[in-house]
Scaffold this active site. Sequence first.
Site, PDB file in Angstrom:
ATOM      1  N   SER A  81       0.804  -1.218   0.000  1.00 12.49           N
ATOM      2  CA  SER A  81       0.000   0.000   0.000  1.00 12.49           C
ATOM      3  C   SER A  81       0.844   1.279   0.000  1.00 12.49           C
ATOM      4  O   SER A  81       0.311   2.373  -0.108  1.00 12.49           O
ATOM      5  CB  SER A  81      -0.919  -0.006   1.227  1.00 12.49           C
ATOM      6  OG  SER A  81      -0.134  -0.093   2.405  1.00 12.49           O
ATOM      7  N   HIS A 125      -9.471 -10.522  -1.959  1.00 20.30           N
ATOM      8  CA  HIS A 125     -10.142 -10.546  -0.653  1.00 20.30           C
ATOM      9  C   HIS A 125     -10.925  -9.241  -0.525  1.00 20.30           C
ATOM     10  O   HIS A 125     -10.474  -8.201  -1.011  1.00 20.30           O
ATOM     11  CB  HIS A 125      -9.125 -10.599   0.493  1.00 20.30           C
ATOM     12  CG  HIS A 125      -8.318 -11.860   0.550  1.00 20.30           C
ATOM     13  ND1 HIS A 125      -7.031 -11.946   0.121  1.00 20.30           N
ATOM     14  CD2 HIS A 125      -8.633 -13.100   1.021  1.00 20.30           C
ATOM     15  CE1 HIS A 125      -6.565 -13.167   0.314  1.00 20.30           C
ATOM     16  NE2 HIS A 125      -7.511 -13.897   0.853  1.00 20.30           N
ATOM     17  N   GLU A 184     -13.413  -8.674   4.902  1.00 19.94           N
ATOM     18  CA  GLU A 184     -13.412  -9.912   5.672  1.00 19.94           C
ATOM     19  C   GLU A 184     -13.770  -9.678   7.140  1.00 19.94           C
ATOM     20  O   GLU A 184     -14.474 -10.479   7.745  1.00 19.94           O
ATOM     21  CB  GLU A 184     -11.994 -10.495   5.550  1.00 19.94           C
ATOM     22  CG  GLU A 184     -11.694 -11.685   6.395  1.00 19.94           C
ATOM     23  CD  GLU A 184     -10.282 -12.203   6.122  1.00 19.94           C
ATOM     24  OE1 GLU A 184      -9.488 -11.491   5.484  1.00 19.94           O
ATOM     25  OE2 GLU A 184      -9.992 -13.324   6.564  1.00 19.94           O
TER      26      GLU A 184
HETATM   27  O1  MCF Z   1      -7.809 -15.227   3.432  1.00 22.13           O
HETATM   28  C1  MCF Z   1      -6.974 -15.302   4.549  1.00 22.13           C
HETATM   29  C2  MCF Z   1      -7.260 -14.148   5.457  1.00 22.13           C
HETATM   30  N1  MCF Z   1      -7.195 -12.858   4.788  1.00 22.13           N
HETATM   31  C3  MCF Z   1      -6.096 -12.394   4.110  1.00 22.13           C
HETATM   32  N2  MCF Z   1      -5.047 -13.026   3.685  1.00 22.13           N
HETATM   33  C4  MCF Z   1      -4.702 -14.302   3.759  1.00 22.13           C
HETATM   34  C5  MCF Z   1      -5.521 -15.363   4.170  1.00 22.13           C
HETATM   35  N3  MCF Z   1      -4.790 -16.465   4.229  1.00 22.13           N
HETATM   36  C6  MCF Z   1      -3.572 -16.162   3.826  1.00 22.13           C
HETATM   37  N4  MCF Z   1      -3.499 -14.852   3.522  1.00 22.13           N
HETATM   38  C7  MCF Z   1      -2.251 -14.218   3.046  1.00 22.13           C
HETATM   39  C8  MCF Z   1      -2.359 -13.230   1.935  1.00 22.13           C
HETATM   40  O2  MCF Z   1      -2.403 -13.817   0.692  1.00 22.13           O
HETATM   41  O3  MCF Z   1      -1.685 -13.489   4.095  1.00 22.13           O
HETATM   42  C9  MCF Z   1      -0.660 -12.719   3.537  1.00 22.13           C
HETATM   43  C10 MCF Z   1      -1.124 -12.364   2.144  1.00 22.13           C
HETATM   44  O4  MCF Z   1      -0.122 -12.645   1.233  1.00 22.13           O
HETATM   45  C11 MCF Z   1      -0.241 -11.622   4.440  1.00 22.13           C
HETATM   46  S1  MCF Z   1      -1.310 -10.274   4.671  1.00 22.13           S
HETATM   47  C12 MCF Z   1      -2.623 -10.841   5.672  1.00 22.13           C
HETATM   48 FE    FE Z   2      -7.520 -16.000   1.597  1.00 20.69          FE
END
Ligand code: MCF
Ligand code: FE
Length: 407
Positions: free
Chosen positions: A149, A210, A213
């Site tokens: 970001s 995403h 959430e």
């Molecule tokens: O969907 C779940 C929860 N929400 C967001 N991100 C992720 C999720 N599971 C893995 N991630 C990954 C995402 O792709 O977490 C990383 C990202 O690369 C770090 S930022 C939350």
């Molecule tokens: Fe995810």
Amino acid sequence: MKIISANWIVTCDENNRIIKNGAVVFDDKILEIDTLVNIEKKYPNIEILKLEENSVLMPGLINSHVHLEFSSNTTTLKYGNFMSWLNSVIKSRDDLINKADKKLISTKLDRMKKTGTTTIGAISSYSFDMEPCVKSPINTVFFCEVIGSKGDMVDTLFADFKDRLNNAKRLKSKNFIPAIAIHSPYSVHPFLVRETLNLARAENLAVSSHFLESPEEFSWLHKDEGSFLDFFKNFLGQEKAVTKPMEFLNLFSNIKNLSFTHCVEASDVDLEKIKDLGASINHCVTSNRILNNSKLDLSRLKDIPFTIGTDGLSSNNSLSMFDELRNVLMIHSDKNIVDFSNILLKAATSNAANALGLNKGKIKKDFDSDMITFTLPDEVEDMDDLAMQIILHTKFMDKVIIGGEFV
Ligand code: MCF
Ligand code: FE
């Protein structure tokens, strides 16, 4: 040309057709589907593989959203609240990613196959999962993720993203399809969103993001407050969200195969916009329960098609689609279990194929021959109960067919 017969053929087609004592003629595509009696008459000289008593044949399941790179997590990450989870991801990410080597990811893919998954939407942050996906017989829509970001980082991040996407494009095949993942409205600079979406349009790539959430994400995006504020101040020196939810959604016009994951906190106008964009929603019921103690209100989706995703082992204890389907059935306790089971089998097959732009997810003439077979423990008296009994009782497959081959 091959022929297979089963006690029950669940087509997952528009009419929810189920054939008792049916048979399917196929090569890499489905050629014909009828009762066993009719197929035997028509093809008297071809050997038919007849499955045992109480056998079911249906389209292979499609896990529309999974993060394989987080596959080494079991007991490390914090659950119950999104910020605690996020902080624990930041703390343990390097360790978890290093532990999820190619061998571990291949093992997980093999288990996913044995539990009925024939296609995945793999969200890849680093492309460490690319080789295992390419080598697996499972079809992969490989979503290269863009994230970041900070305004002064966008050029570097975009260059790194394009490198990963180009590597994926070089390996493109019938069962490995490059695509684009935008991480989320809070974590991706609008410049990066705009540029990656222009790429998606120019090259006709599927896109997934995403979206809304957690309640924390809602407060941050709408009001620049809540626990995301501390997080962004501490880690990135940022005091305002880079985008509002509607500004973010407005960027996604004219993307053919578009999906948004979670959407639990999306407002009615957001959902209206998602519908106008022609997008689908990836529903990850276990992940929402585990990270946020929340659930998506499916009745608010109205005409928006939804698909089923396990998310990664970073927010689930299983990558089995049948485990996930059981969780969806149990968590949405307001739904009639019989009717909802039929809806869920379609969500996990034909809806997902549509969302990913694939000619799969139905046992229907000219569709890809991705099929699974398994055996129910006993007879099903009432055909209307079949989908429910399948979801309640199925764990492992007897046979898995992908692209017409037994794998
Ligand atoms: O969907 C779940 C929860 N929400 C967001 N991100 C992720 C999720 N599971 C893995 N991630 C990954 C995402 O792709 O977490 C990383 C990202 O690369 C770090 S930022 C939350
Ligand atoms: Fe995810």
